[in-house]
Design a protein around this motif. Sequence first.
Motif, PDB file in Angstrom:
ATOM      1  N   ALA A  36      25.606  -0.766 -32.799  1.00 42.56           N
ATOM      2  CA  ALA A  36      26.895  -1.021 -33.459  1.00 42.56           C
ATOM      3  C   ALA A  36      28.069  -0.591 -32.583  1.00 42.56           C
ATOM      4  O   ALA A  36      29.203  -1.021 -32.804  1.00 42.56           O
ATOM      5  N   VAL A  37      27.784   0.244 -31.588  1.00 43.17           N
ATOM      6  CA  VAL A  37      28.885   0.681 -30.704  1.00 43.17           C
ATOM      7  C   VAL A  37      28.729   0.093 -29.293  1.00 43.17           C
ATOM      8  O   VAL A  37      29.171   0.678 -28.315  1.00 43.17           O
ATOM      9  N   GLY A  38      28.077  -1.078 -29.248  1.00 51.50           N
ATOM     10  CA  GLY A  38      28.154  -1.851 -28.012  1.00 51.50           C
ATOM     11  C   GLY A  38      26.913  -1.933 -27.154  1.00 51.50           C
ATOM     12  O   GLY A  38      26.927  -2.618 -26.128  1.00 51.50           O
ATOM     13  N   LEU A  39      25.835  -1.257 -27.528  1.00 47.05           N
ATOM     14  CA  LEU A  39      24.629  -1.319 -26.689  1.00 47.05           C
ATOM     15  C   LEU A  39      24.037  -2.736 -26.746  1.00 47.05           C
ATOM     16  O   LEU A  39      23.645  -3.212 -27.804  1.00 47.05           O
ATOM     17  N   THR A  40      23.992  -3.402 -25.593  1.00 46.23           N
ATOM     18  CA  THR A  40      23.447  -4.772 -25.539  1.00 46.23           C
ATOM     19  C   THR A  40      21.963  -4.727 -25.164  1.00 46.23           C
ATOM     20  O   THR A  40      21.440  -3.668 -24.797  1.00 46.23           O
ATOM     21  N   SER A  41      21.321  -5.873 -25.218  1.00 45.60           N
ATOM     22  CA  SER A  41      19.893  -5.939 -24.859  1.00 45.60           C
ATOM     23  C   SER A  41      19.670  -5.487 -23.411  1.00 45.60           C
ATOM     24  O   SER A  41      18.775  -4.698 -23.131  1.00 45.60           O
ATOM     25  N   HIS A  42      20.510  -5.993 -22.518  1.00 42.99           N
ATOM     26  CA  HIS A  42      20.314  -5.622 -21.112  1.00 42.99           C
ATOM     27  C   HIS A  42      20.668  -4.160 -20.862  1.00 42.99           C
ATOM     28  O   HIS A  42      20.029  -3.490 -20.049  1.00 42.99           O
ATOM     29  N   ALA A  43      21.654  -3.649 -21.614  1.00 41.43           N
ATOM     30  CA  ALA A  43      21.970  -2.226 -21.469  1.00 41.43           C
ATOM     31  C   ALA A  43      20.823  -1.370 -22.008  1.00 41.43           C
ATOM     32  O   ALA A  43      20.562  -0.273 -21.498  1.00 41.43           O
ATOM     33  N   THR A  44      20.124  -1.879 -23.016  1.00 42.50           N
ATOM     34  CA  THR A  44      18.975  -1.140 -23.552  1.00 42.50           C
ATOM     35  C   THR A  44      17.904  -0.975 -22.476  1.00 42.50           C
ATOM     36  O   THR A  44      17.264   0.074 -22.368  1.00 42.50           O
ATOM     37  N   ILE A  45      17.740  -2.035 -21.664  1.00 41.32           N
ATOM     38  CA  ILE A  45      16.783  -1.956 -20.548  1.00 41.32           C
ATOM     39  C   ILE A  45      17.204  -0.864 -19.568  1.00 41.32           C
ATOM     40  O   ILE A  45      16.396  -0.047 -19.131  1.00 41.32           O
ATOM     41  N   GLU A  46      18.503  -0.845 -19.249  1.00 46.34           N
ATOM     42  CA  GLU A  46      18.991   0.166 -18.306  1.00 46.34           C
ATOM     43  C   GLU A  46      18.827   1.565 -18.889  1.00 46.34           C
ATOM     44  O   GLU A  46      18.454   2.513 -18.192  1.00 46.34           O
ATOM     45  N   LEU A  47      19.104   1.696 -20.195  1.00 44.28           N
ATOM     46  CA  LEU A  47      18.936   2.983 -20.875  1.00 44.28           C
ATOM     47  C   LEU A  47      17.477   3.424 -20.822  1.00 44.28           C
ATOM     48  O   LEU A  47      17.164   4.584 -20.497  1.00 44.28           O
ATOM     49  N   MET A  48      16.575   2.496 -21.108  1.00 43.66           N
ATOM     50  CA  MET A  48      15.144   2.819 -21.094  1.00 43.66           C
ATOM     51  C   MET A  48      14.722   3.329 -19.709  1.00 43.66           C
ATOM     52  O   MET A  48      14.050   4.348 -19.576  1.00 43.66           O
ATOM     53  N   LEU A  49      15.163   2.606 -18.663  1.00 41.74           N
ATOM     54  CA  LEU A  49      14.784   2.994 -17.300  1.00 41.74           C
ATOM     55  C   LEU A  49      15.408   4.338 -16.923  1.00 41.74           C
ATOM     56  O   LEU A  49      14.776   5.170 -16.277  1.00 41.74           O
ATOM     57  N   ALA A  50      16.650   4.559 -17.382  1.00 42.27           N
ATOM     58  CA  ALA A  50      17.329   5.834 -17.084  1.00 42.27           C
ATOM     59  C   ALA A  50      16.619   6.991 -17.775  1.00 42.27           C
ATOM     60  O   ALA A  50      16.467   8.083 -17.205  1.00 42.27           O
ATOM     61  N   LEU A  51      16.177   6.773 -19.010  1.00 43.00           N
ATOM     62  CA  LEU A  51      15.444   7.822 -19.738  1.00 43.00           C
ATOM     63  C   LEU A  51      14.113   8.132 -19.048  1.00 43.00           C
ATOM     64  O   LEU A  51      13.715   9.294 -18.913  1.00 43.00           O
ATOM     65  N   GLU A  52      13.441   7.077 -18.581  1.00 43.70           N
ATOM     66  CA  GLU A  52      12.152   7.288 -17.911  1.00 43.70           C
ATOM     67  C   GLU A  52      12.337   8.117 -16.647  1.00 43.70           C
ATOM     68  O   GLU A  52      11.530   8.980 -16.336  1.00 43.70           O
ATOM     69  N   GLU A  53      13.432   7.855 -15.952  1.00 43.25           N
ATOM     70  CA  GLU A  53      13.676   8.601 -14.724  1.00 43.25           C
ATOM     71  C   GLU A  53      14.103  10.041 -15.042  1.00 43.25           C
ATOM     72  O   GLU A  53      13.589  10.997 -14.457  1.00 43.25           O
ATOM     73  N   ALA A  54      14.994  10.179 -16.016  1.00 44.67           N
ATOM     74  CA  ALA A  54      15.531  11.503 -16.334  1.00 44.67           C
ATOM     75  C   ALA A  54      14.443  12.444 -16.871  1.00 44.67           C
ATOM     76  O   ALA A  54      14.428  13.626 -16.558  1.00 44.67           O
ATOM     77  N   PHE A  55      13.553  11.916 -17.694  1.00 44.12           N
ATOM     78  CA  PHE A  55      12.526  12.770 -18.309  1.00 44.12           C
ATOM     79  C   PHE A  55      11.157  12.618 -17.635  1.00 44.12           C
ATOM     80  O   PHE A  55      10.173  13.193 -18.093  1.00 44.12           O
ATOM     81  N   ASP A  56      11.114  11.820 -16.570  1.00 46.35           N
ATOM     82  CA  ASP A  56       9.884  11.612 -15.821  1.00 46.35           C
ATOM     83  C   ASP A  56       8.726  11.194 -16.733  1.00 46.35           C
ATOM     84  O   ASP A  56       7.650  11.803 -16.742  1.00 46.35           O
ATOM     85  N   ILE A  57       8.988  10.170 -17.508  1.00 43.99           N
ATOM     86  CA  ILE A  57       7.975   9.661 -18.435  1.00 43.99           C
ATOM     87  C   ILE A  57       7.917   8.137 -18.325  1.00 43.99           C
ATOM     88  O   ILE A  57       8.741   7.528 -17.619  1.00 43.99           O
ATOM     89  N   GLU A  58       6.943   7.543 -18.997  1.00 45.54           N
ATOM     90  CA  GLU A  58       6.890   6.080 -19.097  1.00 45.54           C
ATOM     91  C   GLU A  58       6.643   5.735 -20.557  1.00 45.54           C
ATOM     92  O   GLU A  58       5.665   6.206 -21.148  1.00 45.54           O
ATOM     93  N   PHE A  59       7.531   4.971 -21.140  1.00 43.60           N
ATOM     94  CA  PHE A  59       7.345   4.581 -22.544  1.00 43.60           C
ATOM     95  C   PHE A  59       6.119   3.681 -22.665  1.00 43.60           C
ATOM     96  O   PHE A  59       6.001   2.703 -21.915  1.00 43.60           O
TER      97      PHE A  59
END
Lengths: 83, 298
Positions: free
Chosen positions: A30-53
Amino acid sequence: MQTRIRTLLSESEWLKVNAKTLTNDADLYAVGLTSHATIELMLALEEAFDIEFPDRLLRRGTFSSIGTIAEALAEIGVQQDAA
Amino acid sequence: MSLRDELVQRGLLISMGVDGLYGRSGAFERVVEHINLAFGTLGDPDRPEVMRFPPGIGKWQLEKSGYMKSFPQLAGTVHSFSGTDRDHGALLETLKEGGDWTAQQQGTEIALAPAACYGVYPAIAMRGPLPAKGRLVDVYAYCFRHEPSVDPARMQMFRQREHVRLGTAEQALAFRTLWMARSRALLTSLALPFDVAVANDPFFGRTGKLLASSQREENLKFELLVPIAAAEHPTACISLNYHRDLFCTAYSIQTTDGEIAHSACVGFGVERLALALFRHHGFSAEAWPQKVRDVLCF
Protein backbone atom coordinates in the motif's frame (compact mmCIF):
# COMPACT_ATOMS: atom_id res chain seq x y z
CA MET A 1 15.35 -8.12 13.54
CA GLN A 2 12.44 -5.76 12.80
CA THR A 3 14.79 -2.82 13.24
CA ARG A 4 17.21 -4.23 10.73
CA ILE A 5 14.43 -4.90 8.21
CA ARG A 6 13.13 -1.36 8.73
CA THR A 7 16.61 0.09 8.18
CA LEU A 8 17.05 -1.95 5.02
CA LEU A 9 13.73 -0.63 3.71
CA SER A 10 14.49 2.95 4.67
CA GLU A 11 17.82 2.87 2.83
CA SER A 12 16.11 1.76 -0.38
CA GLU A 13 13.85 3.55 -2.85
CA TRP A 14 11.23 0.82 -2.85
CA LEU A 15 8.64 2.66 -0.74
CA LYS A 16 6.93 6.02 -1.13
CA VAL A 17 7.28 6.71 2.61
CA ASN A 18 10.09 6.55 5.13
CA ALA A 19 10.08 3.01 6.49
CA LYS A 20 11.02 4.33 9.92
CA THR A 21 7.49 5.70 10.25
CA LEU A 22 5.89 2.31 9.53
CA THR A 23 4.43 -0.02 12.12
CA ASN A 24 5.28 -3.72 11.93
CA ASP A 25 1.91 -4.58 10.40
CA ALA A 26 1.75 -1.73 7.85
CA ASP A 27 1.03 -3.02 4.32
CA LEU A 28 4.18 -2.41 2.28
CA TYR A 29 2.30 -2.86 -1.01
CA ALA A 30 0.00 0.00 0.00
CA VAL A 31 3.00 2.30 0.37
CA GLY A 32 4.50 1.61 -3.02
CA LEU A 33 6.25 -1.76 -2.97
CA THR A 34 6.01 -3.08 -6.56
CA SER A 35 6.50 -6.64 -7.80
CA HIS A 36 10.00 -5.91 -9.06
CA ALA A 37 10.89 -4.07 -5.86
CA THR A 38 9.72 -7.14 -3.93
CA ILE A 39 12.33 -9.14 -5.84
CA GLU A 40 15.02 -6.64 -4.88
CA LEU A 41 13.83 -6.71 -1.26
CA MET A 42 13.92 -10.51 -1.22
CA LEU A 43 17.48 -10.57 -2.60
CA ALA A 44 18.58 -7.83 -0.17
CA LEU A 45 17.15 -9.78 2.79
CA GLU A 46 18.91 -12.95 1.65
CA GLU A 47 22.20 -11.11 1.50
CA ALA A 48 21.73 -9.19 4.75
CA PHE A 49 20.73 -12.25 6.80
CA ASP A 50 22.78 -14.77 4.80
CA ILE A 51 19.80 -16.99 4.15
CA GLU A 52 17.85 -18.35 1.18
CA PHE A 53 14.07 -18.26 1.21
CA PRO A 54 12.63 -21.72 0.44
CA ASP A 55 10.16 -21.97 -2.44
CA ARG A 56 7.16 -22.17 -0.10
CA LEU A 57 7.95 -18.66 1.20
CA LEU A 58 8.36 -17.13 -2.27
CA ARG A 59 4.89 -15.62 -2.09
CA ARG A 60 3.59 -12.08 -2.09
CA GLY A 61 2.29 -12.45 1.47
CA THR A 62 5.78 -13.14 2.86
CA PHE A 63 6.89 -9.60 2.03
CA SER A 64 3.68 -7.72 2.78
CA SER A 65 4.83 -6.14 6.06
CA ILE A 66 7.85 -5.86 8.33
CA GLY A 67 6.06 -8.30 10.65
CA THR A 68 5.47 -10.96 7.99
CA ILE A 69 9.09 -10.67 6.84
CA ALA A 70 10.28 -11.13 10.43
CA GLU A 71 8.02 -14.17 10.82
CA ALA A 72 9.40 -15.72 7.65
CA LEU A 73 12.99 -15.05 8.74
CA ALA A 74 12.27 -16.59 12.15
CA GLU A 75 10.72 -19.62 10.45
CA ILE A 76 13.92 -20.30 8.55
CA GLY A 77 16.09 -19.96 11.62
CA VAL A 78 17.14 -16.32 11.86
CA GLN A 79 17.46 -15.42 15.53
CA GLN A 80 15.06 -12.76 16.79
CA ASP A 81 17.95 -10.63 18.07
CA ALA A 82 19.92 -10.88 14.81
CA ALA A 83 21.52 -7.51 14.29
CA MET B 1 0.19 -40.68 -34.93
CA SER B 2 0.84 -37.46 -33.01
CA LEU B 3 -1.22 -34.38 -33.78
CA ARG B 4 1.92 -32.65 -35.05
CA ASP B 5 2.75 -35.47 -37.46
CA GLU B 6 -0.83 -35.57 -38.68
CA LEU B 7 -0.89 -31.79 -39.28
CA VAL B 8 2.39 -32.00 -41.19
CA GLN B 9 1.36 -35.09 -43.15
CA ARG B 10 -1.91 -33.42 -44.19
CA GLY B 11 0.05 -30.38 -45.27
CA LEU B 12 -1.64 -27.96 -42.86
CA LEU B 13 1.69 -27.19 -41.22
CA ILE B 14 5.01 -27.28 -43.07
CA SER B 15 7.98 -28.63 -41.15
CA MET B 16 11.00 -26.31 -41.16
CA GLY B 17 13.45 -28.60 -39.38
CA VAL B 18 13.34 -26.66 -36.11
CA ASP B 19 11.00 -27.51 -33.23
CA GLY B 20 8.31 -24.90 -32.90
CA LEU B 21 8.91 -23.32 -36.34
CA TYR B 22 6.39 -24.05 -39.09
CA GLY B 23 5.16 -22.88 -42.42
CA ARG B 24 1.37 -22.62 -42.78
CA SER B 25 -0.67 -23.94 -45.69
CA GLY B 26 -3.36 -21.96 -47.46
CA ALA B 27 -6.05 -23.97 -45.67
CA PHE B 28 -4.46 -23.21 -42.29
CA GLU B 29 -4.11 -19.52 -43.09
CA ARG B 30 -7.71 -19.33 -44.21
CA VAL B 31 -8.80 -20.52 -40.78
CA VAL B 32 -6.50 -17.97 -39.15
CA GLU B 33 -8.03 -15.23 -41.30
CA HIS B 34 -11.51 -16.26 -40.22
CA ILE B 35 -10.52 -16.34 -36.55
CA ASN B 36 -9.41 -12.75 -37.07
CA LEU B 37 -12.78 -11.96 -38.65
CA ALA B 38 -14.54 -13.42 -35.58
CA PHE B 39 -12.27 -11.34 -33.34
CA GLY B 40 -13.20 -8.26 -35.36
CA THR B 41 -16.90 -9.06 -35.06
CA LEU B 42 -16.49 -8.94 -31.28
CA GLY B 43 -14.08 -6.04 -30.99
CA ASP B 44 -14.61 -3.71 -33.96
CA PRO B 45 -17.77 -2.12 -32.47
CA ASP B 46 -15.49 -0.66 -29.74
CA ARG B 47 -13.76 1.31 -32.52
CA PRO B 48 -10.17 0.54 -31.53
CA GLU B 49 -7.29 2.38 -33.08
CA VAL B 50 -5.51 -0.10 -35.36
CA MET B 51 -1.71 -0.37 -35.17
CA ARG B 52 0.40 -2.95 -36.97
CA PHE B 53 4.02 -3.49 -36.04
CA PRO B 54 6.69 -5.71 -37.58
CA PRO B 55 7.83 -8.77 -35.60
CA GLY B 56 10.84 -6.78 -34.40
CA ILE B 57 10.86 -4.11 -31.70
CA GLY B 58 13.66 -1.87 -30.47
CA LYS B 59 16.01 -3.77 -28.17
CA TRP B 60 15.63 -0.81 -25.81
CA GLN B 61 12.00 -1.81 -25.32
CA LEU B 62 12.99 -5.12 -23.73
CA GLU B 63 15.19 -3.13 -21.37
CA LYS B 64 12.61 -0.48 -20.57
CA SER B 65 9.72 -2.86 -19.97
CA GLY B 66 11.69 -5.05 -17.53
CA TYR B 67 11.38 -8.07 -19.83
CA MET B 68 14.96 -9.17 -19.25
CA LYS B 69 14.38 -9.21 -15.49
CA SER B 70 11.42 -11.55 -15.83
CA PHE B 71 11.85 -13.61 -18.99
CA PRO B 72 15.51 -13.71 -20.11
CA GLN B 73 15.03 -17.32 -21.22
CA LEU B 74 12.31 -16.40 -23.74
CA ALA B 75 13.82 -13.28 -25.30
CA GLY B 76 15.30 -13.24 -28.77
CA THR B 77 17.52 -10.57 -30.27
CA VAL B 78 18.63 -10.07 -33.86
CA HIS B 79 22.35 -10.37 -34.52
CA SER B 80 24.22 -9.62 -37.72
CA PHE B 81 27.74 -9.58 -39.05
CA SER B 82 29.49 -6.24 -38.94
CA GLY B 83 33.17 -7.15 -39.01
CA THR B 84 36.08 -6.64 -41.39
CA ASP B 85 37.26 -8.82 -44.29
CA ARG B 86 39.55 -10.55 -41.83
CA ASP B 87 36.61 -11.21 -39.47
CA HIS B 88 34.64 -12.54 -42.43
CA GLY B 89 37.44 -14.96 -43.22
CA ALA B 90 37.40 -16.15 -39.62
CA LEU B 91 33.64 -16.61 -39.76
CA LEU B 92 33.89 -18.70 -42.94
CA GLU B 93 36.60 -20.78 -41.31
CA THR B 94 34.32 -21.45 -38.32
CA LEU B 95 31.51 -22.32 -40.72
CA LYS B 96 33.77 -24.77 -42.59
CA GLU B 97 34.72 -26.44 -39.33
CA GLY B 98 31.05 -26.76 -38.32
CA GLY B 99 31.54 -24.41 -35.38
CA ASP B 100 29.20 -21.79 -33.92
CA TRP B 101 29.60 -18.94 -36.42
CA THR B 102 26.80 -16.94 -34.75
CA ALA B 103 29.26 -16.02 -31.99
CA GLN B 104 31.08 -13.96 -34.65
CA GLN B 105 28.02 -11.80 -35.24
CA GLN B 106 27.21 -8.70 -33.24
CA GLY B 107 23.95 -7.60 -31.66
CA THR B 108 21.76 -5.17 -33.61
CA GLU B 109 19.30 -2.68 -32.15
CA ILE B 110 16.43 -5.06 -32.90
CA ALA B 111 14.78 -7.63 -30.65
CA LEU B 112 11.94 -9.99 -31.55
CA ALA B 113 8.56 -8.97 -30.18
CA PRO B 114 7.63 -11.26 -27.28
CA ALA B 115 3.99 -10.15 -27.45
CA ALA B 116 1.98 -8.17 -29.98
CA CYS B 117 1.28 -5.29 -27.59
CA TYR B 118 4.91 -4.22 -27.03
CA GLY B 119 4.81 -1.69 -29.84
CA VAL B 120 1.78 0.06 -28.38
CA TYR B 121 3.14 1.54 -25.14
CA PRO B 122 5.91 3.78 -26.53
CA ALA B 123 3.61 4.87 -29.38
CA ILE B 124 0.93 5.95 -26.91
CA ALA B 125 3.46 7.49 -24.51
CA MET B 126 4.69 9.85 -27.25
CA ARG B 127 1.26 11.47 -27.39
CA GLY B 128 1.29 12.71 -23.80
CA PRO B 129 -1.44 12.10 -21.19
CA LEU B 130 -4.37 9.87 -22.15
CA PRO B 131 -7.74 11.43 -22.95
CA ALA B 132 -10.45 10.94 -20.29
CA LYS B 133 -11.88 7.93 -22.11
CA GLY B 134 -8.44 6.32 -22.26
CA ARG B 135 -7.24 4.50 -25.37
CA LEU B 136 -8.02 1.22 -27.06
CA VAL B 137 -5.61 -0.28 -29.58
CA ASP B 138 -5.95 -3.28 -31.90
CA VAL B 139 -2.65 -5.01 -32.65
CA TYR B 140 -1.67 -8.13 -34.57
CA ALA B 141 1.88 -9.34 -34.94
CA TYR B 142 4.20 -12.29 -35.16
CA CYS B 143 5.84 -12.91 -31.80
CA PHE B 144 8.84 -14.95 -30.70
CA ARG B 145 9.42 -16.91 -27.53
CA HIS B 146 12.39 -19.19 -27.15
CA GLU B 147 10.71 -22.37 -25.96
CA PRO B 148 11.42 -25.18 -28.43
CA SER B 149 8.80 -27.91 -28.22
CA VAL B 150 7.38 -30.68 -30.37
CA ASP B 151 3.89 -29.65 -29.27
CA PRO B 152 2.44 -27.90 -32.35
CA ALA B 153 0.48 -25.65 -29.98
CA ARG B 154 3.74 -24.30 -28.54
CA MET B 155 5.32 -22.58 -31.50
CA GLN B 156 8.39 -20.39 -31.17
CA MET B 157 7.04 -17.96 -33.77
CA PHE B 158 3.32 -17.35 -33.68
CA ARG B 159 0.79 -14.56 -34.04
CA GLN B 160 -1.21 -12.75 -31.39
CA ARG B 161 -4.28 -10.65 -32.10
CA GLU B 162 -4.81 -8.28 -29.21
CA HIS B 163 -6.80 -5.40 -27.93
CA VAL B 164 -4.89 -3.24 -25.47
CA ARG B 165 -6.73 -0.90 -23.11
CA LEU B 166 -5.00 2.02 -21.42
CA GLY B 167 -6.75 4.24 -18.91
CA THR B 168 -7.69 4.23 -15.26
CA ALA B 169 -7.59 1.03 -13.20
CA GLU B 170 -11.39 0.89 -13.45
CA GLN B 171 -11.33 1.23 -17.24
CA ALA B 172 -8.68 -1.50 -17.55
CA LEU B 173 -10.59 -3.90 -15.28
CA ALA B 174 -13.94 -3.23 -16.97
CA PHE B 175 -12.30 -4.01 -20.32
CA ARG B 176 -11.02 -7.32 -18.99
CA THR B 177 -14.42 -8.26 -17.61
CA LEU B 178 -16.04 -7.43 -20.96
CA TRP B 179 -13.57 -9.57 -22.90
CA MET B 180 -13.87 -12.45 -20.44
CA ALA B 181 -17.58 -12.62 -21.26
CA ARG B 182 -16.95 -12.23 -25.00
CA SER B 183 -14.20 -14.86 -25.04
CA ARG B 184 -16.27 -17.42 -23.16
CA ALA B 185 -19.21 -16.83 -25.47
CA LEU B 186 -16.99 -17.17 -28.55
CA LEU B 187 -15.45 -20.50 -27.49
CA THR B 188 -18.91 -21.79 -26.58
CA SER B 189 -20.28 -20.81 -29.99
CA LEU B 190 -17.26 -22.47 -31.63
CA ALA B 191 -18.21 -25.69 -29.79
CA LEU B 192 -14.76 -25.93 -28.22
CA PRO B 193 -14.39 -27.46 -24.74
CA PHE B 194 -12.60 -25.03 -22.43
CA ASP B 195 -11.76 -24.10 -18.85
CA VAL B 196 -11.02 -20.70 -17.41
CA ALA B 197 -8.04 -20.63 -15.06
CA VAL B 198 -6.04 -18.13 -13.06
CA ALA B 199 -2.59 -18.25 -14.60
CA ASN B 200 0.92 -16.89 -14.36
CA ASP B 201 3.54 -16.01 -16.91
CA PRO B 202 6.63 -18.28 -17.09
CA PHE B 203 8.89 -16.02 -15.02
CA PHE B 204 12.54 -17.08 -14.82
CA GLY B 205 14.32 -18.57 -11.83
CA ARG B 206 13.78 -18.31 -8.07
CA THR B 207 12.75 -14.69 -8.22
CA GLY B 208 10.31 -15.78 -10.91
CA LYS B 209 8.58 -18.05 -8.40
CA LEU B 210 7.79 -15.00 -6.30
CA LEU B 211 6.56 -13.03 -9.32
CA ALA B 212 4.41 -15.96 -10.49
CA SER B 213 2.90 -16.42 -7.05
CA SER B 214 2.14 -12.68 -6.80
CA GLN B 215 0.53 -12.69 -10.23
CA ARG B 216 -1.74 -15.57 -9.26
CA GLU B 217 -2.59 -14.22 -5.81
CA GLU B 218 -3.68 -10.96 -7.37
CA ASN B 219 -5.66 -12.64 -10.19
CA LEU B 220 -3.84 -10.56 -12.79
CA LYS B 221 -3.92 -13.17 -15.54
CA PHE B 222 -6.70 -15.45 -16.74
CA GLU B 223 -6.44 -17.99 -19.50
CA LEU B 224 -9.06 -19.83 -21.51
CA LEU B 225 -7.65 -23.30 -21.95
CA VAL B 226 -8.63 -25.74 -24.68
CA PRO B 227 -7.29 -29.31 -24.93
CA ILE B 228 -5.28 -29.58 -28.15
CA ALA B 229 -2.30 -31.95 -28.21
CA ALA B 230 -2.97 -33.60 -24.83
CA ALA B 231 -6.21 -33.58 -22.86
CA GLU B 232 -4.34 -33.46 -19.53
CA HIS B 233 -2.40 -30.34 -20.51
CA PRO B 234 -4.88 -27.98 -22.15
CA THR B 235 -3.47 -25.04 -24.10
CA ALA B 236 -4.06 -21.37 -23.36
CA CYS B 237 -5.79 -20.05 -26.49
CA ILE B 238 -6.96 -16.70 -25.11
CA SER B 239 -5.40 -14.74 -22.27
CA LEU B 240 -6.74 -11.77 -20.35
CA ASN B 241 -4.16 -9.71 -18.54
CA TYR B 242 -4.39 -6.81 -16.14
CA HIS B 243 -0.90 -5.24 -16.04
CA ARG B 244 -1.79 -2.69 -13.33
CA ASP B 245 0.69 0.17 -13.90
CA LEU B 246 3.63 -2.00 -15.03
CA PHE B 247 3.88 -0.77 -18.62
CA CYS B 248 2.50 2.71 -17.95
CA THR B 249 5.10 3.28 -15.23
CA ALA B 250 7.85 2.02 -17.56
CA TYR B 251 6.75 4.42 -20.31
CA SER B 252 5.44 7.24 -18.07
CA ILE B 253 1.91 7.05 -19.49
CA GLN B 254 -0.47 9.22 -17.48
CA THR B 255 -4.22 9.52 -17.26
CA THR B 256 -5.90 12.80 -17.96
CA ASP B 257 -5.70 13.51 -14.19
CA GLY B 258 -1.93 13.14 -14.19
CA GLU B 259 -1.95 9.77 -12.41
CA ILE B 260 0.08 6.85 -13.77
CA ALA B 261 -2.29 4.95 -16.04
CA HIS B 262 -3.13 1.25 -15.90
CA SER B 263 -3.40 -1.18 -18.79
CA ALA B 264 -4.95 -4.50 -19.70
CA CYS B 265 -4.98 -6.66 -22.79
CA VAL B 266 -6.80 -9.57 -24.34
CA GLY B 267 -4.71 -11.79 -26.56
CA PHE B 268 -5.93 -14.42 -28.99
CA GLY B 269 -3.33 -17.01 -29.96
CA VAL B 270 -4.61 -17.36 -33.51
CA GLU B 271 -2.59 -20.46 -34.43
CA ARG B 272 -3.64 -22.13 -31.19
CA LEU B 273 -7.29 -21.40 -31.89
CA ALA B 274 -6.89 -22.76 -35.42
CA LEU B 275 -5.26 -25.91 -34.04
CA ALA B 276 -8.07 -26.27 -31.48
CA LEU B 277 -10.65 -26.07 -34.28
CA PHE B 278 -8.80 -28.64 -36.41
CA ARG B 279 -8.39 -30.91 -33.41
CA HIS B 280 -12.06 -30.82 -32.37
CA HIS B 281 -13.91 -30.42 -35.65
CA GLY B 282 -11.66 -32.22 -38.11
CA PHE B 283 -8.86 -31.37 -40.52
CA SER B 284 -11.08 -29.91 -43.22
CA ALA B 285 -12.77 -26.60 -42.42
CA GLU B 286 -15.32 -27.29 -45.18
CA ALA B 287 -16.65 -30.19 -43.09
CA TRP B 288 -16.98 -28.27 -39.81
CA PRO B 289 -20.47 -27.86 -38.30
CA GLN B 290 -22.36 -25.09 -40.07
CA LYS B 291 -22.91 -23.20 -36.79
CA VAL B 292 -19.16 -23.06 -36.21
CA ARG B 293 -18.57 -21.93 -39.80
CA ASP B 294 -21.17 -19.21 -39.38
CA VAL B 295 -19.45 -17.82 -36.26
CA LEU B 296 -16.20 -17.73 -38.23
CA CYS B 297 -17.88 -15.91 -41.15
CA PHE B 298 -17.10 -18.69 -43.64
